[in-house]
Design a protein around this motif. Structure first.
Motif, PDB file in Angstrom:
ATOM      1  N   GLU A   1       0.176  11.408 -78.129  1.00 35.30           N
ATOM      2  CA  GLU A   1       0.064  10.608 -79.350  1.00 35.30           C
ATOM      3  C   GLU A   1      -0.499  11.437 -80.501  1.00 35.30           C
ATOM      4  OE1 GLU A   1      -2.056   6.952 -78.956  1.00 35.30           O
ATOM      5  OE2 GLU A   1      -0.884   6.259 -77.243  1.00 35.30           O
TER       6      GLU A   1
ATOM      7  N   SER B   1       1.952   2.911 -77.818  1.00 39.71           N
ATOM      8  CA  SER B   1       1.699   4.254 -78.352  1.00 39.71           C
ATOM      9  C   SER B   1       2.248   4.377 -79.767  1.00 39.71           C
ATOM     10  CB  SER B   1       2.332   5.317 -77.449  1.00 39.71           C
ATOM     11  OG  SER B   1       1.596   5.480 -76.257  1.00 39.71           O
TER      12      SER B   1
ATOM     13  N   ILE C   1      -1.550  10.969 -72.358  1.00 40.73           N
ATOM     14  CA  ILE C   1      -0.970  10.073 -73.362  1.00 40.73           C
ATOM     15  C   ILE C   1      -1.660  10.264 -74.707  1.00 40.73           C
ATOM     16  CG2 ILE C   1      -0.716   7.647 -74.035  1.00 40.73           C
ATOM     17  CD1 ILE C   1      -0.280   6.999 -71.068  1.00 40.73           C
ATOM     18  N   SER C   2      -2.973  10.432 -74.673  1.00 38.41           N
ATOM     19  CA  SER C   2      -3.716  10.655 -75.926  1.00 38.41           C
ATOM     20  C   SER C   2      -3.294  11.957 -76.596  1.00 38.41           C
ATOM     21  CB  SER C   2      -5.224  10.685 -75.647  1.00 38.41           C
ATOM     22  OG  SER C   2      -5.688   9.426 -75.219  1.00 38.41           O
TER      23      SER C   2
END
Length: 454
Positions: free
Chosen positions: A298, A240, A294-295
């Motif tokens: 990030e 990440s 998670i995207s």
């Protein structure tokens, strides 16, 4: 008659003595005001917080834990006396002499050994926390958040579970208007995904040699990031970081990737992960999260990093002139505040650039325990565009924490000591003291540049 004359003479003498002493006492009173903050009083929403000794009732509002505690001002204190104290601090900036500055330095030595009363003051933190949370809730619940009020509150620390929302607002990533916020975040997150797809998720055959070398350097640096925190050694965490850093570097060709920027992502990553993961950071696992979450995390890190570095672009361009300029200002400020330390460092042949460059490059992330970083960054982000200049005062306060010690070391010992500062056992109390002194010195010197002239 003679008695009346004698009484008048005595009264005149007392008035004269009082007048002579008043100028010196003003600075000492300023110090007493700051020390008083340790006992629950406050200075314009900007200074000392107490570390909580017991937990809030989290039955209604979850507060994620990552080895840190709430740190808040006494929310019950009136803003008017606080403003008067700030005006007093600022008014002392005009007549300050070198002698008075030396007195200030000596008085600050009292801060290094907090009394039992200071320790006991932590016991009243719970009520303070509740009142402070209510203030944050009130500011954040409006249709349009008033950022000046939010900055004033955030300077002194943000409740853990509110920190993701507050940081997005302070950095201008999320709009103040609540009606637009969700749509803007959705659009920005999709834009980040497009950038990753366009720049990162491609074979090396489609990259230039410079881009390949940059990606390799990032891949080398990610495992070195915050090595003493096991969470950052997870491969998924490092991937990440790699995506965020590479995408940022490609989108910012004026600087590209510079070592140290990898450290700057870590506070954002921890804060935005805290919205999804419970417990301490040592127990977190990225594998517990879906790819969509998670995207989003990030993307938030990417955009907040971009906003932060927009205000200090020349810190990371060729030769890093912004950092060199601030290191010079730090040297001058230390010379005015603590001339013996400044003279000793110079006599030993040690340049400020040799130790302070890393401080400005990584914003102290490598110098203090990681569990204190997000509290420090509350103040960073609350400063907004004024952050680069305020860093000078924070770092001067940080350095002069060890004023007496530094004057006893030779060149080699200075280098070793400043590279491995004894902060491993620091708590919120030591950090708040650094911020308090920084605020006080900023009030004294920032609007009186003549004090910093040679």
């Amino acid at each position: 008659m003679n008695n009346d004359d004698h009484n008048r003479r005595e009264e005149d003498q007392r008035n004269k003595d009082s007048s002579v002493a008043s100028q010196d006492s003003r600075l000492n009173q300023t110090l007493k005001n700051v020390q008083g903050l340790l006992k629950g009083r406050s200075i314009p929403g900007k200074i000392l917080l107490s570390r909580r000794s017991d937990t809030l009732d989290n039955s209604k509002e979850y507060s994620p834990k990552y080895e840190r505690s709430f740190s808040f001002n006494d929310a019950g204190t009136s803003d008017h006396p606080a403003k008067a104290v700030e005006e007093e601090v600022q008014s002392t900036s005009k007549p300050i002499s070198v002698a008075n500055v030396n007195k200030l330095k000596k008085s600050n030595s009292n801060f290094d050994n907090p009394s039992e009363e200071v320790q006991k003051s932590f016991m009243g933190a719970r009520a303070t926390d509740s009142a402070r949370v209510m203030k944050f809730t009130k500011v954040l619940s409006g249709t349009t958040v008033i950022l000046d009020k939010l900055r004033e509150l955030a300077w002194s620390g943000v409740p853990d579970y509110m920190r993701p929302t507050v940081w997005r607002l302070l950095l201008g990533y999320a709009p103040p208007n609540s009606d637009r916020r969700e749509a803007v975040l959705r659009r920005k997150r999709l834009e980040y995904l497009d950038c990753v797809s366009q720049y990162y998720d491609i074979p090396d055959t489609q990259r230039s040699d410079d881009e390949i070398n940059m990606l390799r350097q990032i891949a080398v640096d990610c495992p070195r990031t915050v090595p003493d925190v096991s969470f950052f050694q997870q491969q998924q965490v490092q991937k990440s970081l790699e995506r965020i850093l590479y995408t940022w570097a490609i989108r910012h060709p004026a600087s590209g990737y510079v070592q140290g920027i990898n450290d700057l992502v870590t506070p954002f990553l921890v804060v935005f992960l805290s919205e999804y993961l419970e417990g301490g950071i040592d127990n977190w696992s990225m594998s517990d999260l879906s790819s969509d979450k998670i995207s989003n995390i990030e993307a938030d890190c990417y955009w907040c990093l971009s906003k932060l570095l927009d205000g200090m672009q020349d810190h990371y361009t060729f030769a890093q002139p912004g950092i060199q300029r601030l290191v010079f200002k730090l040297k001058e400020l230390v010379r005015r505040i603590d001339e013996p330390v400044s003279r000793h460092v110079e006599d030993q042949g040690l340049e400020f650039l040799q130790f302070a460059f890393r401080w400005f490059n990584c914003l102290l992330i490598r110098e203090i325990p990681f569990h204190l970083i997000t509290r420090l960054w509350d103040t960073y982000l609350a400063e907004g565009d004024a952050l680069p200049d305020f860093l000078v005062y924070i770092f001067a306060s940080f350095l002069l924490t060890w004023s007496d010690k530094l004057q006893k070391l030779d060149f080699q010992e200075l280098v070793m000591f400043l590279q491995h500062l004894p902060t491993q056992n620091w708590s919120h109390q030591e950090l708040e003291m650094v911020l308090s002194r920084a605020f006080m010195w900023h009030s004294m010197f920032n609007n009186s540049p003549s004090h910093l002239s040679s």
